[in-house]
Design an enzyme around this catalytic site. Sequence first.
Site, PDB file in Angstrom:
ATOM      1  N   LYS A  62       0.755   3.067  -3.206  1.00  0.00           N
ATOM      2  CA  LYS A  62      -0.432   3.861  -3.502  1.00  0.00           C
ATOM      3  C   LYS A  62      -0.042   5.327  -3.707  1.00  0.00           C
ATOM      4  O   LYS A  62       0.832   5.843  -3.013  1.00  0.00           O
ATOM      5  CB  LYS A  62      -1.351   3.767  -2.265  1.00  0.00           C
ATOM      6  CG  LYS A  62      -2.827   3.863  -2.523  1.00  0.00           C
ATOM      7  CD  LYS A  62      -3.579   3.414  -1.275  1.00  0.00           C
ATOM      8  CE  LYS A  62      -4.964   3.993  -1.245  1.00  0.00           C
ATOM      9  NZ  LYS A  62      -5.751   3.497  -0.115  1.00  0.00           N
TER      10      LYS A  62
ATOM     11  N   THR B 187      -4.660 -10.232 -16.880  1.00  0.00           N
ATOM     12  CA  THR B 187      -3.234 -10.295 -16.578  1.00  0.00           C
ATOM     13  C   THR B 187      -2.448  -9.576 -17.664  1.00  0.00           C
ATOM     14  O   THR B 187      -2.638  -9.844 -18.852  1.00  0.00           O
ATOM     15  CB  THR B 187      -2.778 -11.769 -16.505  1.00  0.00           C
ATOM     16  OG1 THR B 187      -3.635 -12.462 -15.600  1.00  0.00           O
ATOM     17  CG2 THR B 187      -1.350 -11.879 -16.008  1.00  0.00           C
TER      18      THR B 187
ATOM     19  N   CYS C 222       0.825  -1.205   0.000  1.00  0.00           N
ATOM     20  CA  CYS C 222       0.000   0.000   0.000  1.00  0.00           C
ATOM     21  C   CYS C 222       0.860   1.256   0.000  1.00  0.00           C
ATOM     22  O   CYS C 222       0.362   2.350  -0.251  1.00  0.00           O
ATOM     23  CB  CYS C 222      -0.971   0.000   1.176  1.00  0.00           C
ATOM     24  SG  CYS C 222      -2.424  -1.013   0.844  1.00  0.00           S
TER      25      CYS C 222
ATOM     26  N   ASP D 106     -14.682   3.811   1.545  1.00  0.00           N
ATOM     27  CA  ASP D 106     -13.922   2.618   1.198  1.00  0.00           C
ATOM     28  C   ASP D 106     -14.364   1.998  -0.124  1.00  0.00           C
ATOM     29  O   ASP D 106     -13.556   1.491  -0.884  1.00  0.00           O
ATOM     30  CB  ASP D 106     -14.055   1.577   2.305  1.00  0.00           C
ATOM     31  CG  ASP D 106     -13.426   2.064   3.585  1.00  0.00           C
ATOM     32  OD1 ASP D 106     -12.211   2.277   3.572  1.00  0.00           O
ATOM     33  OD2 ASP D 106     -14.145   2.252   4.573  1.00  0.00           O
TER      34      ASP D 106
HETATM   35 CO    CO Z   1     -10.535   1.112   2.724  1.00  0.00          CO
HETATM   36 CO    CO Z   2      -8.946   0.399  -1.005  1.00  0.00          CO
END
Ligand code: CO
Ligand code: CO
Length: 347
Positions: free
Chosen positions: A21, A141, A18, A51
């Site tokens: 990100k 992919t 993450c 979210d």
């Molecule tokens: Co989230």
């Molecule tokens: Co997310």
Amino acid sequence: MQSPETVRLSLCSRFGGCASKVGAADLARVLAGVRFPEDAKVLVGLSTSDDAGVYQLTRGLALVQTVDFFTPIVDDPFDFGRIAATNALSDVYAMGGTPVTALNITAFPIDTLDESILRRILEGGAAVAAAAGVVILGGHTVKDEEPKYGMAVTGTIHPGRIVTNAGARPGDHLLLTKPIGAGILTTARRRDGIPESDLTVAIGEMTRLNAAARDTMLAHDAHAATDITGFGLLGHAGEMARASRVGIEIEAAAVPIFPRVLELIDLDFVSSGTEGNLTHHAEFTSFADHVTGAIRVALSDAMTSGGLLIAAEPRDIRAMYKELAPTHTCAIVGRITEDGDGTISVL
Ligand code: CO
Ligand code: CO
């Protein structure tokens, strides 16, 4: 061709998990210039940085959809697949939804990395999907220099039972259902600061579905919830504070942190994603003098597949805590205040 025995998957990319990100501030600037189509059936859209998105189909049924994929944060391809899938499903649970179907999203250097590694990644994702009762309908992919994996997930939710990050009320308490600091640990591992075995606890948590936490929060009238991932505890709490137009107090000493994290922060095992979070979080966060520098960094740690942060009345939070505590490393970490619109104070 790199063989599965010698390759360290987490070193195949510049940024881990993450932390790869794009930062919240950069993203907000980019999105501000784009006009997305609007529709009255969109119950939760882009405007509140929630979210997952929610789209109403019928009076009693809505779709909840999310997508998440990233670069390897651990070396074992099966574990990476499991973590990525658990993380992708988490955004559906954070809204109170039930994930139903998923599509794999995969990038892989098929000419230089043994294909058995890709197979193990997909097997990890499939194992998590099976445990969650989710069907994988297909995927896509592409060849890429760096491996990446994740899922687009579709779930269902009752339109009247959506738990967004905008519903927190003054007087609510906050429950956090997993420890923080996994990003520090995976960064330390990538830079050879800790042995593989020091990641075991964090991998256990990152592959734990937020399904039980979702069940508990629905049973006890959660007002708001979000999951803790790339923007760190303070970043996701900040989104809740802004969306709910409240202030949030975090009790630093109450926040569960994985073993060794604070010592590894002092040794500078901090990802660029977490560094970026720290700068951004300083704009809306104040700290009591006694909160150490290491704890401040941990609270901004760019994580993958963290727990839910749930706001509800104090007695409901206590009930949730009692239900989850036997099986989860959860804690009551703060409360919602009337003043301090969109800001966080760490005490
Ligand atoms: Co989230
Ligand atoms: Co997310």
